[in-house]
Design an enzyme around this catalytic site. Structure first.
Site, PDB file in Angstrom:
ATOM      1  N   ASP A   7      48.822  10.033 -37.694  1.00  0.00           N
ATOM      2  CA  ASP A   7      48.495  10.066 -36.352  1.00  0.00           C
ATOM      3  C   ASP A   7      49.667   9.603 -35.823  1.00  0.00           C
ATOM      4  O   ASP A   7      50.758   9.074 -36.165  1.00  0.00           O
ATOM      5  CB  ASP A   7      47.368   9.192 -35.852  1.00  0.00           C
ATOM      6  CG  ASP A   7      47.091   9.033 -34.468  1.00  0.00           C
ATOM      7  OD1 ASP A   7      46.946  10.045 -33.668  1.00  0.00           O
ATOM      8  OD2 ASP A   7      47.066   7.914 -33.946  1.00  0.00           O
ATOM      9  N   ASP A   9      50.371   8.309 -31.717  1.00  0.00           N
ATOM     10  CA  ASP A   9      50.297   7.197 -30.993  1.00  0.00           C
ATOM     11  C   ASP A   9      49.521   5.871 -31.405  1.00  0.00           C
ATOM     12  O   ASP A   9      48.433   6.122 -31.853  1.00  0.00           O
ATOM     13  CB  ASP A   9      49.910   7.682 -29.572  1.00  0.00           C
ATOM     14  CG  ASP A   9      50.443   8.677 -28.914  1.00  0.00           C
ATOM     15  OD1 ASP A   9      51.196   8.379 -27.798  1.00  0.00           O
ATOM     16  OD2 ASP A   9      50.236   9.813 -29.278  1.00  0.00           O
ATOM     17  N   ASP A 169      44.659   4.818 -36.272  1.00  0.00           N
ATOM     18  CA  ASP A 169      44.589   3.793 -35.715  1.00  0.00           C
ATOM     19  C   ASP A 169      43.372   3.639 -34.722  1.00  0.00           C
ATOM     20  O   ASP A 169      43.168   2.919 -33.905  1.00  0.00           O
ATOM     21  CB  ASP A 169      45.722   3.354 -34.895  1.00  0.00           C
ATOM     22  CG  ASP A 169      45.827   4.039 -33.684  1.00  0.00           C
ATOM     23  OD1 ASP A 169      45.949   3.503 -32.451  1.00  0.00           O
ATOM     24  OD2 ASP A 169      45.366   5.543 -33.715  1.00  0.00           O
TER      25      ASP A 169
END
Length: 224
Positions: A7, A9, A169
């Site tokens: 991922d 961001d 995250d």
């Protein structure tokens, strides 16, 4: 080829400062002034533009989906105009990426940021060429947590979708990996790090220095 998909961001980079600045451009245009702050809303920012607009309008007591839709393009334009003023890569992220590549793993990015903006950000941070594939929110008709973008990222690398892991995250990343039937590694150093354990990923990652070893344990050595 075995692959490691990241991922963007909140996983590779903290982009919350620039995202919140773009959202506040919208709120100022509405006449509300700056509504979001990095200290309070970094976790909200890393869930995307629509989430920031929704959170801000809800906080103001005037949530309206039509307003979110109206201002989302405004937010994207503002963000694209100042995409890397405050954003930075997490410590050790690119060292880990380089180590994985040197070991023979394919490395790509699967993000819910629009592909063009993800490409722009990675170039601004000087790391676009480190990743062999990039799939964004609008690359396919569906986005994470649908597993299709993750599988597409792996295929663009020439990899095997059954021999990959997703580093993320959020619950979105956890659910994407689960839907694809592959292990997830969730980082704990992002704004929502304290929430990652409850998602029960295969691995909680506290330091990028451990990532190559963790991947070896999950997938086996790249050449095996």
């Amino acid at each position: 080829m075995k692959t490691v998909i990241f991922d963007l961001d909140g996983t590779l980079a903290d982009t919350s400062g620039d995202l919140i600045a773009a959202a506040n451009v919208c709120f100022r245009d509405m006449g509300h002034g700056d509504v979001l702050t990095v200290a309070r809303d970094a976790g909200v920012a890393l869930r995307g533009g629509r989430r920031m607009l929704t959170e801000g309008l809800t906080r103001l007591g005037c949530m309206d989906e039509a307003v979110v839709s109206q201002y989302y393009p405004v937010l994207l334009e503002a963000y694209g105009g100042a995409i890397a003023e405050h954003s930075y890569l997490y410590d050790g992220a690119m060292d880990a990426v380089d180590a994985l590549k040197s070991a023979g793993y394919g490395v790509g990015i699967c993000t819910n940021k629009p592909e063009a903006l993800a490409d722009q950000l990675l170039k601004a941070l000087g790391v676009r060429d480190a990743f062999g594939a990039l799939v964004g929110a609008d690359t396919l008709p569906v986005r994470k947590p649908d597993p299709a973008p993750l599988i597409q990222t792996v295929r663009r690398l020439g990899g095997d979708p059954a021999a990959t892991t997703l580093v993320g995250d959020s619950d979105t990343d956890r659910n994407t990996a689960k839907a694809a039937g592959v292990p997830s590694i969730l980082v704990t150093f992002g704004p929502s790090g304290e929430d990652m354990a409850a998602l029960e990923p295969e691995v909680l990652l506290h330091d990028y220095a451990r990532l190559p070893q963790v991947v070896d344990l999950l997938l086996g050595p790249a050449g095996a």
